[in-house]
Motif scaffolding. Structure first.
Motif, PDB file in Angstrom:
ATOM      1  N   ARG I  59      -4.882 -11.096  13.598  1.00  0.00           N
ATOM      2  CA  ARG I  59      -5.028 -12.187  13.686  1.00  0.00           C
ATOM      3  C   ARG I  59      -4.840 -12.981  12.728  1.00  0.00           C
ATOM      4  NH1 ARG I  59      -9.193  -9.409  15.588  1.00  0.00           N
ATOM      5  NH2 ARG I  59      -9.742 -10.027  13.458  1.00  0.00           N
ATOM      6  N   ASP I  60      -5.145 -12.395  11.774  1.00  0.00           N
ATOM      7  CA  ASP I  60      -5.626 -13.110  10.145  1.00  0.00           C
ATOM      8  C   ASP I  60      -5.638 -12.435   9.227  1.00  0.00           C
ATOM      9  OD1 ASP I  60      -7.352 -11.988  10.324  1.00  0.00           O
ATOM     10  OD2 ASP I  60      -9.158 -13.910  10.472  1.00  0.00           O
ATOM     11  N   ASN I  61      -5.487 -12.842   7.756  1.00  0.00           N
ATOM     12  CA  ASN I  61      -5.142 -11.879   6.594  1.00  0.00           C
ATOM     13  C   ASN I  61      -6.925 -11.116   6.691  1.00  0.00           C
ATOM     14  OD1 ASN I  61      -3.242 -14.381   5.796  1.00  0.00           O
ATOM     15  ND2 ASN I  61      -4.203 -15.488   4.389  1.00  0.00           N
ATOM     16  N   SER I  62      -7.412 -11.423   6.735  1.00  0.00           N
ATOM     17  CA  SER I  62      -8.403 -11.266   7.320  1.00  0.00           C
ATOM     18  C   SER I  62      -8.767  -9.227   7.651  1.00  0.00           C
ATOM     19  CB  SER I  62      -9.871 -11.107   7.467  1.00  0.00           C
ATOM     20  OG  SER I  62     -10.062 -11.712   6.630  1.00  0.00           O
ATOM     21  N   GLN I  63      -7.844  -9.347   9.077  1.00  0.00           N
ATOM     22  CA  GLN I  63      -7.868  -8.128   9.449  1.00  0.00           C
ATOM     23  C   GLN I  63      -7.029  -7.330   9.246  1.00  0.00           C
ATOM     24  OE1 GLN I  63      -5.827  -9.299  13.489  1.00  0.00           O
ATOM     25  NE2 GLN I  63      -6.519  -6.918  14.306  1.00  0.00           N
ATOM     26  N   LEU I  64      -5.427  -7.976   8.372  1.00  0.00           N
ATOM     27  CA  LEU I  64      -4.498  -7.231   7.494  1.00  0.00           C
ATOM     28  C   LEU I  64      -5.110  -6.177   6.605  1.00  0.00           C
ATOM     29  CD1 LEU I  64      -1.423  -5.980   7.778  1.00  0.00           C
ATOM     30  CD2 LEU I  64      -0.875  -8.327   6.180  1.00  0.00           C
ATOM     31  N   HIS I  65      -5.869  -7.216   5.725  1.00  0.00           N
ATOM     32  CA  HIS I  65      -7.307  -6.689   4.945  1.00  0.00           C
ATOM     33  C   HIS I  65      -7.092  -5.342   4.766  1.00  0.00           C
ATOM     34  CE1 HIS I  65      -7.829  -6.483   0.298  1.00  0.00           C
ATOM     35  NE2 HIS I  65      -9.576  -6.045   1.064  1.00  0.00           N
ATOM     36  N   ASP I  66      -8.279  -5.445   6.261  1.00  0.00           N
ATOM     37  CA  ASP I  66      -9.259  -4.174   6.893  1.00  0.00           C
ATOM     38  C   ASP I  66      -8.267  -3.247   7.257  1.00  0.00           C
ATOM     39  OD1 ASP I  66     -11.523  -6.371   5.915  1.00  0.00           O
ATOM     40  OD2 ASP I  66     -11.735  -6.953   8.286  1.00  0.00           O
ATOM     41  N   ILE I  67      -7.322  -3.374   7.925  1.00  0.00           N
ATOM     42  CA  ILE I  67      -6.613  -2.593   8.554  1.00  0.00           C
ATOM     43  C   ILE I  67      -6.260  -1.337   7.409  1.00  0.00           C
ATOM     44  CG2 ILE I  67      -4.527  -1.906   9.796  1.00  0.00           C
ATOM     45  CD1 ILE I  67      -4.933  -4.230  11.537  1.00  0.00           C
ATOM     46  N   MET I  68      -5.398  -2.218   6.555  1.00  0.00           N
ATOM     47  CA  MET I  68      -4.665  -1.438   4.687  1.00  0.00           C
ATOM     48  C   MET I  68      -5.389  -0.380   4.430  1.00  0.00           C
ATOM     49  SD  MET I  68      -2.047  -2.104   5.252  1.00  0.00           S
ATOM     50  CE  MET I  68      -1.287  -1.005   3.615  1.00  0.00           C
ATOM     51  N   MET I  69      -6.999  -0.956   4.338  1.00  0.00           N
ATOM     52  CA  MET I  69      -8.355  -0.677   3.598  1.00  0.00           C
ATOM     53  C   MET I  69      -8.369   0.700   4.103  1.00  0.00           C
ATOM     54  SD  MET I  69      -8.806  -2.016   0.570  1.00  0.00           S
ATOM     55  CE  MET I  69      -6.861  -2.409   0.644  1.00  0.00           C
ATOM     56  N   SER I  70      -8.646   0.721   5.729  1.00  0.00           N
ATOM     57  CA  SER I  70      -8.575   1.184   6.692  1.00  0.00           C
ATOM     58  C   SER I  70      -8.083   3.182   7.009  1.00  0.00           C
ATOM     59  CB  SER I  70      -8.964   1.342   7.697  1.00  0.00           C
ATOM     60  OG  SER I  70      -7.778   1.069   8.677  1.00  0.00           O
ATOM     61  N   LEU I  71      -6.493   3.003   6.002  1.00  0.00           N
ATOM     62  CA  LEU I  71      -5.665   4.054   6.056  1.00  0.00           C
ATOM     63  C   LEU I  71      -5.736   4.758   5.471  1.00  0.00           C
ATOM     64  CD1 LEU I  71      -2.139   1.439   5.949  1.00  0.00           C
ATOM     65  CD2 LEU I  71      -3.579   2.650   8.058  1.00  0.00           C
ATOM     66  N   PRO I  72      -6.196   6.230   6.174  1.00  0.00           N
ATOM     67  CA  PRO I  72      -6.446   7.375   5.564  1.00  0.00           C
ATOM     68  C   PRO I  72      -5.479   7.538   4.069  1.00  0.00           C
ATOM     69  CG  PRO I  72      -6.630   7.529   7.553  1.00  0.00           C
ATOM     70  CD  PRO I  72      -6.157   6.191   6.983  1.00  0.00           C
ATOM     71  N   LEU I  73      -4.663   6.702   4.285  1.00  0.00           N
ATOM     72  CA  LEU I  73      -2.829   7.554   2.189  1.00  0.00           C
ATOM     73  C   LEU I  73      -3.562   6.024   1.740  1.00  0.00           C
ATOM     74  CD1 LEU I  73       0.008   9.349   4.677  1.00  0.00           C
ATOM     75  CD2 LEU I  73      -2.012   9.772   2.785  1.00  0.00           C
ATOM     76  N   TYR I  74      -4.030   5.336   1.712  1.00  0.00           N
ATOM     77  CA  TYR I  74      -4.508   4.437   0.728  1.00  0.00           C
ATOM     78  C   TYR I  74      -4.442   4.808  -0.700  1.00  0.00           C
ATOM     79  CZ  TYR I  74      -4.600  -0.442  -0.996  1.00  0.00           C
ATOM     80  OH  TYR I  74      -4.562  -1.373  -1.935  1.00  0.00           O
ATOM     81  N   PRO I  75      -5.026   5.546  -0.479  1.00  0.00           N
ATOM     82  CA  PRO I  75      -5.269   5.626  -1.905  1.00  0.00           C
ATOM     83  C   PRO I  75      -4.423   6.259  -2.887  1.00  0.00           C
ATOM     84  CG  PRO I  75      -6.993   6.732  -1.281  1.00  0.00           C
ATOM     85  CD  PRO I  75      -5.735   6.043   0.272  1.00  0.00           C
ATOM     86  N   PHE I  76      -3.004   6.958  -2.022  1.00  0.00           N
ATOM     87  CA  PHE I  76      -2.357   7.277  -2.670  1.00  0.00           C
ATOM     88  C   PHE I  76      -1.199   6.112  -2.699  1.00  0.00           C
ATOM     89  CE2 PHE I  76      -4.990  10.424  -1.127  1.00  0.00           C
ATOM     90  CZ  PHE I  76      -4.295  11.617  -1.750  1.00  0.00           C
ATOM     91  N   MET I  77      -0.750   4.802  -2.537  1.00  0.00           N
ATOM     92  CA  MET I  77      -0.066   3.868  -1.829  1.00  0.00           C
ATOM     93  C   MET I  77      -0.083   2.519  -2.775  1.00  0.00           C
ATOM     94  SD  MET I  77      -0.547   3.005   2.329  1.00  0.00           S
ATOM     95  CE  MET I  77      -0.077   4.628   3.786  1.00  0.00           C
ATOM     96  N   ASP I  78       1.939   2.761  -3.251  1.00  0.00           N
ATOM     97  CA  ASP I  78       1.697   1.181  -3.801  1.00  0.00           C
ATOM     98  C   ASP I  78       1.637   0.168  -2.363  1.00  0.00           C
ATOM     99  OD1 ASP I  78       1.229   1.928  -5.792  1.00  0.00           O
ATOM    100  OD2 ASP I  78       3.519   2.046  -6.653  1.00  0.00           O
ATOM    101  N   VAL I  79       1.729  -1.194  -2.314  1.00  0.00           N
ATOM    102  CA  VAL I  79       2.026  -1.780  -1.222  1.00  0.00           C
ATOM    103  C   VAL I  79       2.499  -2.601  -1.702  1.00  0.00           C
ATOM    104  CG1 VAL I  79       0.930  -2.970   0.633  1.00  0.00           C
ATOM    105  CG2 VAL I  79       0.085  -0.897   0.132  1.00  0.00           C
ATOM    106  N   ARG I  80       3.014  -3.708  -0.757  1.00  0.00           N
ATOM    107  CA  ARG I  80       3.345  -4.942  -1.275  1.00  0.00           C
ATOM    108  C   ARG I  80       3.927  -5.840  -0.201  1.00  0.00           C
ATOM    109  NH1 ARG I  80       6.687  -1.649  -3.560  1.00  0.00           N
ATOM    110  NH2 ARG I  80       7.875  -1.478  -2.001  1.00  0.00           N
ATOM    111  N   VAL I  81       2.460  -6.848   0.350  1.00  0.00           N
ATOM    112  CA  VAL I  81       2.761  -7.384   1.849  1.00  0.00           C
ATOM    113  C   VAL I  81       3.681  -8.440   1.195  1.00  0.00           C
ATOM    114  CG1 VAL I  81       0.736  -8.829   2.924  1.00  0.00           C
ATOM    115  CG2 VAL I  81       0.246  -6.723   1.837  1.00  0.00           C
ATOM    116  N   THR I  82       4.318  -9.366   2.409  1.00  0.00           N
ATOM    117  CA  THR I  82       5.008 -10.499   2.597  1.00  0.00           C
ATOM    118  C   THR I  82       4.649 -11.545   3.712  1.00  0.00           C
ATOM    119  OG1 THR I  82       6.845  -9.489   1.178  1.00  0.00           O
ATOM    120  CG2 THR I  82       7.708 -11.608   2.026  1.00  0.00           C
ATOM    121  N   ALA I  83       3.893 -12.601   3.289  1.00  0.00           N
ATOM    122  CA  ALA I  83       3.703 -13.253   4.891  1.00  0.00           C
ATOM    123  C   ALA I  83       4.900 -14.031   6.026  1.00  0.00           C
ATOM    124  CB  ALA I  83       2.997 -14.024   4.782  1.00  0.00           C
TER     125      ALA I  83
END
Lengths: 96, 96, 96, 96, 96, 96, 96, 96, 96, 96
Positions: I59-83
């Motif tokens: 829906r918007d940038n915030s929804q994407l951020h919240d999804i990424m933060m909710s991922l159980p493996l997030y603390p192990f990830m390097d992440v690159r985001v491209t609009a």
């Protein structure tokens, strides 16, 4: 003979705080000794970083190497060395 | 307020030699004006490069920007700006 | 005093061939003059590149800068300078 | 056959000091053995770094690989290998 | 003795098409000569790039350098050279 | 279908030596299985590095992924994968 | 078989506008032909860039290479190719 | 919806001065139109660079892309886009 | 609104195996929930890497951020985001 | 005087959760104090990252350095500082 030396200090999150304060105090004493001798000619903090930009005035390459190896915080540092020389446009004779 | 500014000058192989000498002369005049004013506090050549390392002492960020834009060789430069501040260990009050 | 200098030569595809041969001949003459003087102590080609790795033995930083600026091919070069010193484990006194 | 090898030594802050001194002594002995044999032809310290620039003169690629793997400090090193050859302008026949 | 050589070919947008076709034909002839001789042991295209990955089997570093300099498309290439040797786990004696 | 795969092996200084030897033996066995099957078509050591350059001949992308994941040393590896194809100038039909 | 292909288009400031519009029209026609065939499976614009992110579904590496070489704008592109495969967690059988 | 957009403007040394002044005037007009509309929410100059840091408040990704493509100086720009969102610690409801 | 998200998963060599399997199972469940909702629109494995390339439709940038933060493996990830946004040449209306 | 400061927070996988929550609470309190004072003028989250983009309005370089050093999470941060100034095209007098 002039060199720019840039030093970034990296302290592991779990390094013993007291031990590090001791090393910092030793580093400061060594720095002031070299500053008084005119060898460590300038030092500035980089804003927002645990880093400095320094100008050394040394006899030769070996003296600079020996000084760097003698710094108590050297094992925590990333170091970048750049050889400098007087700029032909400068009006200051001693801006070595 | 202190800044380290590093400038690399890139001259296209086929750029008109006379025109470039004129620009260099204008750059030197502008530099010496700023050096006398105490604004361009230090300048050193980087060995083996058409580059310098400089320390500026300016009133604020805007003054530094205006100075850089006023340099005759600016269109040929790659520029890196780093904000500096006094180092707490320094014995020199005016090592600004 | 020793420095490693690495030089990459970049010639534009459409640069005048005769003019470049002239510059190369001048570069070779200047190089041999400095090699005979013991200043340009070593030179090696990098395999597969138009690049060399060189060791200079100079009086000070300024002498190295002046030498680099005097090279006929300098305007075509990318140059990287690294200050060196004698290695404490070396058995050769003169591996300067 | 010549190669430039650049070695950076990285010692973890908390690595056992005595164990490391042992490894350094073994490294020095191995180095001097190779220096006497003419294989490790040149070595220089990089100013301000725990790094060296070396020139090896080896029979072939495999010999260089085996030498590097035999170094006691190899597990602590970042290594960069560059194949070199004689420079056509050199006046020295043996500047291999 | 084996080397991996990676070559990227960069053709300026406005380079003369006929001249470039001539150079490509000459490059192909030179390549096939070296392939028949067993010197240019393998060549593969990199998918989506004007680049190749090649394996050379040469007598020494100098031979590889001379070969690279003899390639008609060399002035258009970015080249990366990596020294290789036989892998101890390989079951193939001649996977040189 | 061909791929170049480059693998760098990074072993932590304090990793258990016996455990690592076990993993290396398992890696060698797995490698030779794939080499005999013609899937791991070439392997070479990179001189001076704990790294290899390999050429795989696989049915499709998934097979390559499954092979890489099956390697006992995979958790210690940095891996770079490059898709290759036959070079149009090659005289060898099977230089796949 | 799936590949991610990222294409950046770089047009020189002084390139002939009409010629470029012709090439763009040809590129669009070629793209739509490949999209209808199911080969160029997805395409998206990168926000703020003259770049796209694409997913190709091809028979093998060679087909992808031939497609890329056939693109009218290829000479203006920087291209990055990444081999992909089905993700084991996906619920969609055809998210190839 | 917020994005940070960083724009570096690169003008070729020999680009027509009058033409560029026209483009700059058009850029300024377009910028002010977007600033009044609240879309180009913030803009700052980067000290010593022909670059800006901007914050855009747009309806969606497509609107941002269309705005960037509409900028008269876009062909001279390197652009970096970063998606942002409200920070949970902020006391300002509208620091969008 | 579309985004490309690239995730590299880095697991420390000595991380507890059972704990990681739990996190992977939780990650898979969370992923499938988002895939069914149409939010995590595409996912592909990168060949030879513990990495994925994903397309999100949010829906918007915030929804994407919240999804990424909710991922159980997030603390192990390097992440690159491209609009991303729809490509004007695409024949598919829903290639969002 | 304005600065853009970008902060990436890196938390080791095994760092004590309760201790980190305490530090985060302290960071939030310190942030809100600075936000109320008008010094920490803007803050935004970077989508998909544990990072922020901030704009500081400070008296001088030293004040910014002191603020950064006072942040409870500073030891976990990578920080990039960029000096900004008012953009000449801006219609807003106070878009400092």
């Amino acid at each position: 003979m002039l060199f720019k030396v840039e030093m970034d200090v990296n302290v592991p999150i779990d390094f013993d705080k007291d031990k590090f304060e001791e090393l910092k105090a030793a580093e400061k004493a060594r720095f002031q000794e070299l500053q008084k001798a005119g060898t460590w000619r300038h030092i500035w903090r980089v804003v927002g970083q645990y880093s400095n930009v320094s100008i050394f005035d040394v006899r030769d390459n070996s003296q600079l190497h020996d000084i760097m190896m003698s710094l108590p915080l050297y094992p925590f540092m990333d170091v970048r060395v750049t050889a400098l020389c007087r700029h032909p446009s400068s009006l200051h004779d001693d801006d070595r």
